[in-house]
Design an enzyme around this catalytic site. Structure first.
Site, PDB file in Angstrom:
ATOM      1  N   CYS A  24     -10.365  -9.373  -3.313  1.00 21.47           N
ATOM      2  CA  CYS A  24      -9.581  -8.421  -3.825  1.00 21.47           C
ATOM      3  C   CYS A  24      -8.123  -8.563  -3.904  1.00 21.47           C
ATOM      4  O   CYS A  24      -7.794  -8.747  -2.888  1.00 21.47           O
ATOM      5  CB  CYS A  24     -10.045  -6.903  -3.316  1.00 21.47           C
ATOM      6  N   LYS A  51     -21.609   0.346  -1.401  1.00 17.67           N
ATOM      7  CA  LYS A  51     -20.582   0.771  -0.568  1.00 17.67           C
ATOM      8  C   LYS A  51     -21.089   1.826   0.368  1.00 17.67           C
ATOM      9  O   LYS A  51     -22.161   2.755   0.107  1.00 17.67           O
ATOM     10  CB  LYS A  51     -19.427   1.585  -1.449  1.00 17.67           C
ATOM     11  N   VAL A  64     -11.289  -0.557  -2.734  1.00 19.29           N
ATOM     12  CA  VAL A  64     -10.363  -1.136  -1.444  1.00 19.29           C
ATOM     13  C   VAL A  64      -9.278  -1.448  -2.252  1.00 19.29           C
ATOM     14  O   VAL A  64      -8.939  -1.845  -3.456  1.00 19.29           O
ATOM     15  CB  VAL A  64     -11.494  -2.286  -0.866  1.00 19.29           C
ATOM     16  N   GLU A  80      -4.610   3.227  -2.385  1.00 17.48           N
ATOM     17  CA  GLU A  80      -3.472   2.556  -3.158  1.00 17.48           C
ATOM     18  C   GLU A  80      -2.819   1.774  -2.640  1.00 17.48           C
ATOM     19  O   GLU A  80      -1.979   1.954  -1.843  1.00 17.48           O
ATOM     20  CB  GLU A  80      -2.751   3.686  -3.913  1.00 17.48           C
ATOM     21  N   SER A  81      -2.912   0.072  -3.031  1.00 12.50           N
ATOM     22  CA  SER A  81      -2.424  -1.054  -2.271  1.00 12.50           C
ATOM     23  C   SER A  81      -0.925  -0.668  -2.181  1.00 12.50           C
ATOM     24  O   SER A  81      -0.285  -0.999  -1.006  1.00 12.50           O
ATOM     25  CB  SER A  81      -2.757  -2.144  -2.927  1.00 12.50           C
TER      26      SER A  81
HETATM   27  N1  LIG Z   1      -5.089   1.083  -7.890  1.00 20.44           N
HETATM   28  C1  LIG Z   1      -6.022   0.334  -6.943  1.00 20.44           C
HETATM   29  C2  LIG Z   1      -6.814  -0.775  -7.275  1.00 20.44           C
HETATM   30  C3  LIG Z   1      -7.782  -1.048  -6.125  1.00 20.44           C
HETATM   31  C4  LIG Z   1      -8.868  -1.897  -6.971  1.00 20.44           C
HETATM   32  O1  LIG Z   1      -9.484  -1.804  -8.325  1.00 20.44           O
HETATM   33  N2  LIG Z   1      -9.785  -2.475  -6.092  1.00 20.44           N
HETATM   34  C5  LIG Z   1     -11.264  -2.929  -6.654  1.00 20.44           C
HETATM   35  C6  LIG Z   1     -11.281  -4.119  -5.861  1.00 20.44           C
HETATM   36  S1  LIG Z   1     -10.356  -5.571  -6.185  1.00 20.44           S
HETATM   37  C7  LIG Z   1     -12.372  -2.204  -6.136  1.00 20.44           C
HETATM   38  O2  LIG Z   1     -12.322  -1.541  -4.964  1.00 20.44           O
HETATM   39  N3  LIG Z   1     -13.463  -1.807  -7.033  1.00 20.44           N
HETATM   40  C8  LIG Z   1     -14.500  -1.307  -6.592  1.00 20.44           C
HETATM   41  C9  LIG Z   1     -14.931  -0.258  -7.768  1.00 20.44           C
HETATM   42  O3  LIG Z   1     -14.113   0.170  -8.586  1.00 20.44           O
HETATM   43  O4  LIG Z   1     -15.866   0.282  -7.673  1.00 20.44           O
HETATM   44  C10 LIG Z   1      -4.975  -0.320  -5.583  1.00 20.44           C
HETATM   45  O5  LIG Z   1      -3.941  -0.731  -5.810  1.00 20.44           O
HETATM   46  O6  LIG Z   1      -5.582  -0.144  -4.414  1.00 20.44           O
END
Ligand SMILES: N[C@@H](CCC(=O)N[C@@H](CS)C(=O)NCC(=O)O)C(=O)O
Length: 236
Positions: A24, A51, A64, A80-81
């Site tokens: 990620c 999960k 994540v 939120e990163s």
């Molecule tokens: N806007 C979020 C996006 C985070 C994101 O999309 N993470 C993905 C992995 S890269 C995730 O956890 N996906 C799991 C899902 O959507 O089920 C951030 O900036 O933290």
């Protein structure tokens, strides 16, 4: 003796745990910020296809990264990163990852959001099996990186001499493209010399190498194979 004890307790209370997935890029930007700041933290990888319940309880969007901050009142989970990166910048020592000037800082935050918008176009490019969707995403990415080219100065980093949070956001994005480039030439960076130089500089950064990990290209390639990605057909 007593003050020694107090110091020990406050050190323990500052513990940070980052809930992560190895592939990620949103996680990787937070890891880069933590490493750049020299902050000790624990990285806990989870399986996003399965999960765990404890994760779903602390991650409102089921995504994540989540940064779990231990406080004397209990644990606080941040999601939120970009928010996580801002929290790290505001609370931890080490070199500054944001400019002191409010207007410049706001500009940098906007470019961090732009990095997330680029990831929005990237998602689906790697897993699509449909050539038309692939091409429209490739064009959207080309247009966005042309805007990045216009925003870059003389380097080596986004804002000159000092590595900052915009660099932390873009470094994992470029690592993704490194894996793509080994498979097929997408032509996205061809006419963008400043972006290419920036990308090369970020790839050399020790925090980026550690955050992304040496096993990353192999893991990403296996992911593409599992999705029967169009990208692999371009490579064939
Ligand atoms: N806007 C979020 C996006 C985070 C994101 O999309 N993470 C993905 C992995 S890269 C995730 O956890 N996906 C799991 C899902 O959507 O089920 C951030 O900036 O933290």
């Amino acid at each position: 003796m007593q003050s020694h004890l107090i110091v020990r307790i406050s050190v323990m209370a500052a513990a940070l745990k980052l809930i992560s997935h190895k592939l990620c890029p949103y996680v990787q930007r937070a890891v880069i910020a933590l490493i750049e700041k020299g902050v000790p933290f624990e990285r806990v990888d989870i399986d996003l296809a399965n999960k765990p319940d404890w994760f779903l309880k602390i991650s409102p969007l089921g995504k994540v990264p989540v940064l779990v901050v231990a406080t004397e009142q209990g644990e606080v989970a941040l999601f939120e990163s970009n928010v996580i990166c801002e929290y790290i910048e505001e609370t931890q020592g080490g070199g500054k990852l944001h400019p002191a000037d409010a207007l410049k800082r706001a500009e940098h935050r906007a470019w961090m959001e732009f990095g997330s918008a680029i990831l929005g176009d990237l998602w689906g490019l790697e897993t699509t099996t449909d050539p038309a969707t692939f091409e429209s995403k490739r064009q959207a990415l080309s247009a966005k990186f042309a805007r990045v080219e216009a925003a870059l100065g003389t380097g080596p980093f986004f804002a000159g001499e000092h590595f900052n949070l915009v660099d932390a956001v873009f470094a994992p994005i470029f690592r993704y493209f490194d894996v793509f480039d080994e498979l097929a030439e997408l032509g996205i960076f061809k006419a963008l010399p400043k972006v290419r130089a920036w990308r090369a500089e970020l790839a050399r950064r020790p925090s980026v190498r550690t955050a992304v990990g040496a096993d990353y290209p192999q893991l990403l390639r296996s992911f593409l194979v599992r999705h029967d990605a169009h990208l692999l057909k371009l490579a064939a």
